[in-house]
Design an enzyme around this catalytic site. Structure first.
Site, PDB file in Angstrom:
ATOM      1  N   PRO A  89     -14.130   9.259 -32.730  1.00 37.91           N
ATOM      2  CA  PRO A  89     -13.220   8.653 -31.748  1.00 37.91           C
ATOM      3  C   PRO A  89     -13.905   8.369 -30.421  1.00 37.91           C
ATOM      4  CG  PRO A  89     -12.462  10.862 -32.418  1.00 37.91           C
ATOM      5  CD  PRO A  89     -13.695  10.570 -33.193  1.00 37.91           C
ATOM      6  N   GLU A 116     -14.668  20.000 -35.113  1.00 40.93           N
ATOM      7  CA  GLU A 116     -14.398  19.507 -33.757  1.00 40.93           C
ATOM      8  C   GLU A 116     -15.442  18.492 -33.301  1.00 40.93           C
ATOM      9  OE1 GLU A 116     -11.459  20.455 -32.153  1.00 40.93           O
ATOM     10  OE2 GLU A 116     -11.246  21.145 -34.211  1.00 40.93           O
ATOM     11  N   ARG A 154     -15.689  -6.478 -48.434  1.00 44.35           N
ATOM     12  CA  ARG A 154     -14.945  -7.698 -48.763  1.00 44.35           C
ATOM     13  C   ARG A 154     -15.556  -8.941 -48.131  1.00 44.35           C
ATOM     14  NH1 ARG A 154     -11.341  -9.188 -45.498  1.00 44.35           N
ATOM     15  NH2 ARG A 154      -9.818  -9.850 -47.037  1.00 44.35           N
ATOM     16  N   ASP A 169      -9.022 -14.694 -42.926  1.00 44.57           N
ATOM     17  CA  ASP A 169      -8.425 -13.432 -42.503  1.00 44.57           C
ATOM     18  C   ASP A 169      -7.983 -13.429 -41.065  1.00 44.57           C
ATOM     19  OD1 ASP A 169      -8.908 -12.209 -44.839  1.00 44.57           O
ATOM     20  OD2 ASP A 169     -10.727 -11.198 -44.195  1.00 44.57           O
TER      21      ASP A 169
HETATM   22  N1  ADE Z   1     -13.199  10.371 -36.730  1.00 44.56           N
HETATM   23  C1  ADE Z   1     -12.068  10.952 -36.304  1.00 44.56           C
HETATM   24  N2  ADE Z   1     -11.264  10.059 -35.689  1.00 44.56           N
HETATM   25  C2  ADE Z   1     -11.919   8.868 -35.736  1.00 44.56           C
HETATM   26  C3  ADE Z   1     -11.610   7.565 -35.255  1.00 44.56           C
HETATM   27  N3  ADE Z   1     -10.488   7.284 -34.611  1.00 44.56           N
HETATM   28  N4  ADE Z   1     -12.514   6.595 -35.478  1.00 44.56           N
HETATM   29  C4  ADE Z   1     -13.665   6.859 -36.101  1.00 44.56           C
HETATM   30  N5  ADE Z   1     -14.008   8.059 -36.561  1.00 44.56           N
HETATM   31  C5  ADE Z   1     -13.142   9.063 -36.383  1.00 44.56           C
END
Ligand code: ADE
Length: 249
Positions: A89, A116, A154, A169
């Site tokens: 994230p 974590e 794809r 797309d």
């Molecule tokens: N791992 C955990 N959450 C994630 C996300 N939002 N994007 C990419 N990898 C992740």
């Protein structure tokens, strides 16, 4: 052939990629080759430990440096020259243009984080690029890797039945896709837009472009800000907006 190495504690999750649908077919056709590398194979104790408590305290566990680093090294040996991409994230937001660029690579290594996080020194030492799917947190990077793999696969020539379909797309041209309909012409009192039954290909193309522009304007206006529109598209969007005004009165 696109060669992808995935470093993961849960290699079984990638059966979902190799055994099903468009991606499974692409694997069978030799368009893509997936190899899996498990850090647990490089754990250094009898319990095969790959995570430990964070220095400084706090909840959760952190993936240890050494098992992950050795696993990435295995992947590098198998895929010489491949860049290492971490799904997290904290990464750069992944966009269709990034997926297109990645799908053109000869090979790449994806790292799925768990717990974590990873020991930061591993990221400094081994990771070239970090990608996020969006501002939400998954319990691990595996699903994020699968999403990226699916989106890349794809785009590989020969992976979809109809060679053109990836080009239409949503996002391929920076716009959301126009709506689609199939038989029957009427269902539960809802009719297919008449123009799609007209056989007038020029009018259908314009209608679809107008819907694509209109939907993007309604749902994702920020996409239009980065999108240079030609004269016809400007006109079609103006028409769409004018029609909106009429239908809401
Ligand atoms: N791992 C955990 N959450 C994630 C996300 N939002 N994007 C990419 N990898 C992740």
């Amino acid at each position: 052939m696109l060669k992808v190495g995935v470093v993961t504690l849960f290699p079984e999750m990638f059966d979902l990629y190799s055994d099903w649908g468009v991606s499974g077919r692409a694997v069978d056709r030799g368009l893509v080759h997936l190899s899996l590398f498990n850090p647990r194979d490089h754990a250094e104790d009898a319990h095969r430990t790959v995570d430990d408590r964070p220095y400084g305290g706090g909840p959760g566990m952190v993936m240890m440096y050494r098992p992950l680093q050795r696993s990435i090294q295995d992947a590098r040996m198998a895929l010489p020259g491949a860049k290492v991409h971490l799904l997290t994230p904290q990464g750069q937001r992944l966009e269709q243009a990034d997926v297109q660029a990645l799908a053109r690579m000869e090979s790449l290594i994806l790292v799925a984080g768990r717990y974590e996080g990873l020991d930061e020194r591993l990221i400094d030492a081994e990771v070239d690029q970090q990608w996020s799917l969006g501002d939400y947190v998954l319990s691990g990077g595996e699903l994020a890797c699968l999403v990226l793999l699916d989106a890349m696969t794809r785009l590989l020539p020969g992976s979809l039945g109809d060679e053109c379909s990836a080009g239409d797309d949503s996002f391929a041209h920076g716009l959301l896709e126009h709506p689609q309909y199939t038989r029957p012409e009427e269902v539960d009192g809802r009719r297919v837009p008449e123009i799609l039954l007209s056989g007038n290909h020029g009018a259908i193309r314009r209608w679809r472009m107008k819907q694509a522009l209109g939907r993007t304007w309604l749902r994702r206006p920020e996409l239009l800000e980065r999108q240079p529109l030609d004269a016809e598209q400007k006109l079609l969007l103006e028409e769409f907006i004018a029609e909106q005004g009429q239908s809401s009165v």
